[in-house]
Design a protein around this motif. Structure first.
Motif, mmCIF file in Angstrom:
data_model
loop_
_atom_site.group_PDB
_atom_site.id
_atom_site.type_symbol
_atom_site.label_atom_id
_atom_site.label_comp_id
_atom_site.label_asym_id
_atom_site.label_seq_id
_atom_site.Cartn_x
_atom_site.Cartn_y
_atom_site.Cartn_z
ATOM 1 N N GLU A 32 -26.993 2.384 -29.480
ATOM 2 C CA GLU A 32 -26.269 1.562 -28.512
ATOM 3 C C GLU A 32 -25.467 0.450 -29.185
ATOM 4 O O GLU A 32 -24.337 0.159 -28.783
ATOM 5 C CB GLU A 32 -27.257 0.952 -27.521
ATOM 6 N N HIS A 111 -24.393 -14.696 -27.879
ATOM 7 C CA HIS A 111 -24.268 -15.045 -26.464
ATOM 8 C C HIS A 111 -24.931 -16.403 -26.205
ATOM 9 O O HIS A 111 -26.023 -16.672 -26.720
ATOM 10 C CB HIS A 111 -24.933 -13.970 -25.605
ATOM 11 N N PHE A 163 -29.866 1.183 -20.753
ATOM 12 C CA PHE A 163 -28.836 1.821 -21.567
ATOM 13 C C PHE A 163 -28.568 3.267 -21.172
ATOM 14 O O PHE A 163 -27.556 3.845 -21.562
ATOM 15 C CB PHE A 163 -29.220 1.752 -23.048
ATOM 16 N N PHE A 166 -26.381 2.321 -17.627
ATOM 17 C CA PHE A 166 -25.295 1.345 -17.667
ATOM 18 C C PHE A 166 -24.716 1.273 -19.083
ATOM 19 O O PHE A 166 -25.396 1.592 -20.054
ATOM 20 C CB PHE A 166 -25.789 -0.048 -17.240
ATOM 21 N N HIS A 167 -23.480 0.851 -19.149
ATOM 22 C CA HIS A 167 -22.812 0.707 -20.439
ATOM 23 C C HIS A 167 -22.175 -0.681 -20.521
ATOM 24 O O HIS A 167 -21.517 -1.127 -19.576
ATOM 25 C CB HIS A 167 -21.734 1.784 -20.620
ATOM 26 N N TYR A 168 -22.391 -1.343 -21.652
ATOM 27 C CA TYR A 168 -21.898 -2.705 -21.842
ATOM 28 C C TYR A 168 -21.200 -2.816 -23.195
ATOM 29 O O TYR A 168 -21.334 -1.938 -24.054
ATOM 30 C CB TYR A 168 -23.066 -3.709 -21.794
ATOM 31 N N ASP A 169 -20.480 -3.927 -23.350
ATOM 32 C CA ASP A 169 -19.893 -4.191 -24.662
ATOM 33 C C ASP A 169 -20.998 -4.590 -25.629
ATOM 34 O O ASP A 169 -22.145 -4.818 -25.236
ATOM 35 C CB ASP A 169 -18.831 -5.295 -24.567
ATOM 36 N N GLN A 170 -20.640 -4.697 -26.907
ATOM 37 C CA GLN A 170 -21.646 -4.927 -27.945
ATOM 38 C C GLN A 170 -22.388 -6.254 -27.774
ATOM 39 O O GLN A 170 -23.604 -6.325 -27.935
ATOM 40 C CB GLN A 170 -20.995 -4.879 -29.330
ATOM 41 N N GLU A 171 -21.661 -7.323 -27.409
ATOM 42 C CA GLU A 171 -22.288 -8.636 -27.259
ATOM 43 C C GLU A 171 -23.310 -8.627 -26.131
ATOM 44 O O GLU A 171 -24.425 -9.139 -26.275
ATOM 45 C CB GLU A 171 -21.226 -9.705 -26.999
ATOM 46 N N THR A 172 -22.944 -8.021 -24.988
ATOM 47 C CA THR A 172 -23.866 -7.956 -23.854
ATOM 48 C C THR A 172 -25.050 -7.052 -24.148
ATOM 49 O O THR A 172 -26.191 -7.351 -23.778
ATOM 50 C CB THR A 172 -23.126 -7.460 -22.599
ATOM 51 N N SER A 173 -24.795 -5.935 -24.834
ATOM 52 C CA SER A 173 -25.877 -5.023 -25.209
ATOM 53 C C SER A 173 -26.873 -5.711 -26.126
ATOM 54 O O SER A 173 -28.089 -5.518 -26.013
ATOM 55 C CB SER A 173 -25.302 -3.780 -25.896
ATOM 56 N N ILE A 176 -29.023 -7.992 -24.016
ATOM 57 C CA ILE A 176 -29.994 -7.210 -23.253
ATOM 58 C C ILE A 176 -31.162 -6.803 -24.138
ATOM 59 O O ILE A 176 -32.331 -6.851 -23.730
ATOM 60 C CB ILE A 176 -29.312 -5.969 -22.637
#
Length: 442
Positions: A32, A111, A163, A166-173, A176
């Motif tokens: 991810e 973040h 994961f 849902f799919h997020y950008d690298q910073e949000t991932s 999480i």
């Protein structure tokens, strides 16, 4: 089968399943976050662990040692004083952490919510460590073992669900992933503290001896302070290590992104695979501290010698085959994370680091049980100084780069294992071959 082996087997079985889950957790994170994101994740973990260690004040060690060495009627008073001390530590560390996090550019690039996660971990660590120490001391290893598995299972379940759907950008991932880590600690805290409250209510209704605040504080801190010094030093070096290796690789000619990627492959892939069997060593550690403490107080030389022999044989039996298998199957194992020949190469080069680390874990527990925490601290300082020196001298050479870094890491852990081992043999009066009995130095 004696209680030592029963407790060890219980912890090993639970830890095995926990490490299997941890392995899958790292696979999810690697896929991810990617190589660069995994590098950032592995860079921030030592800082989180440093805050956790400082908040726990190494109560699991000091409390378990006291509980094992003393009669039951003293337990309740000690735990009451430990809760007061933990509250003071929690408030002090919260204030210091808030001041530190208010400094501009602290945790730059991460973040903003990460700062709140660091504050949240402080009260969790402060109080769950007391419950853990008590259950270790009375050797209720089932609760300790299940709490370790519960942590990993919750983290895996949350990451798999989020994961997968849902799919997020690298910073949000990345955020999480860190939230799942802290969330798992909250679950463990609730589990341990609920049983601990029940135990405290039971002890309260029994006949208890009184203990002064001064005496309790002295007994806790005389073990906790050297132990926390050791853990803080270890945590600080781990927190510095990512940036130090990054600097060394850039000195050797790597670009910033490439250096981060290779560090991610080293720590997030090679180290994850290599340290997988260490759950056996950590299970030994939990059992050794109270058992060695009791044998040391009782001057039971035979039991001390047997515990050391058993620990070394158990480590040899699982450590050597594990390292051999990792070298044989390095490519397919690392391909579970990334399709990278570099990660497999690093895994093969690190075999001395893994093998001797397996020995260091029970040896350090043995030193704690003997009251030689200061010796363990000094050994760690010297081995890390030599390790970092070699990492810089060799790793900064363009022809060696990461290979030089790994040579430095291997040298440090081998030196640490030998210093621990020689000190223990000298203390309990046996030869380096664990057979010849000499006059004890009690």
């Amino acid at each position: 089968m004696n209680s030592f082996f029963k407790g060890t087997i219980l912890l090993v079985v639970a830890a095995f399943f926990s490490e299997c889950v941890e392995f899958f957790v790292n696979m999810i994170l690697a896929r991810e976050l990617g190589e660069e994101g995994m590098g950032h994740y592995m860079s921030i973990l030592p800082i989180i662990f440093l805050v956790f260690v400082m908040a726990s004040l190494e109560f699991p060690i000091s409390i378990s040692k006291f509980i094992a060495e003393n009669k039951r009627d003293l337990h309740y008073q000690l735990l009451q004083h430990a809760l007061k001390l933990a509250s003071f530590v929690m408030v002090s560390l919260l204030i210091l952490t808030m001041i530190g996090l208010s400094i501009p550019n602290v945790l730059h690039g991460f973040h903003p919510f990460l700062k709140w996660l660091l504050l949240l971990i402080i009260p969790i660590a402060a109080f769950s460590s007391i419950a853990r120490g008590y259950f270790m001391g009375v050797q209720q290893m089932g609760k300790v073992a299940f709490s370790n598995f519960l942590r990993k299972a919750f983290q895996f379940g949350i990451l798999l669900f989020i994961f997968n759907y849902f799919h997020y950008d690298q910073e949000t991932s990345l955020l999480i992933a860190l939230c799942a880590l802290i969330g798992s600690e909250i679950i463990v805290f609730l589990y341990l503290i609920s049983f601990f409250i029940i135990q405290m209510q039971t002890m309260r209704s029994a006949t208890n001896s009184t203990m002064s605040w001064k005496y309790a504080r002295q007994k806790l801190l005389e073990v906790s302070m050297p132990a926390i010094g050791l853990r803080i030093f270890h945590a600080i070096t781990n927190a510095i290590q990512p940036f130090f290796i990054h600097f060394v690789l850039m000195t050797a000619g790597f670009g910033a992104v490439k250096a981060t990627e290779h560090f991610g492959m080293l720590m997030g892939v090679a180290m994850t695979i290599g340290f997988f069997p260490a759950f056996i060593g950590h299970s030994l550690m939990v059992m050794l501290i109270p058992n060695v403490s009791v044998a040391y107080v009782s001057h039971d030389y035979g039991k001390l010698r047997n515990l050391l022999q058993q620990s070394m044989w158990i480590t040899m039996i699982y450590g050597v085959p594990a390292v051999f298998m990792m070298n044989v199957f390095a490519e397919p194992l690392t391909s579970l994370f990334f399709s990278s020949t570099a990660a497999a190469y690093y895994l093969k080069l690190l075999w001395p680091n893994f093998l001797f680390y397996f020995f260091v874990i029970p040896l350090q527990a043995y030193l704690i049980g003997l009251g030689l925490v200061k010796d363990a601290f000094l050994h760690t300082v010297w081995s890390n100084m030599i390790s970092f020196l070699l990492m810089y001298v060799l790793g900064s050479q363009a022809s060696l780069n990461m290979v030089g870094v790994i040579i430095g890491m291997n040298t440090g852990i081998v030196l640490l294992a030998f210093m621990h081992y020689v000190t223990i043999c000298k203390k309990i009066g046996i030869s380096l071959w664990l057979t010849k009995q000499r006059q004890s130095v009690y």
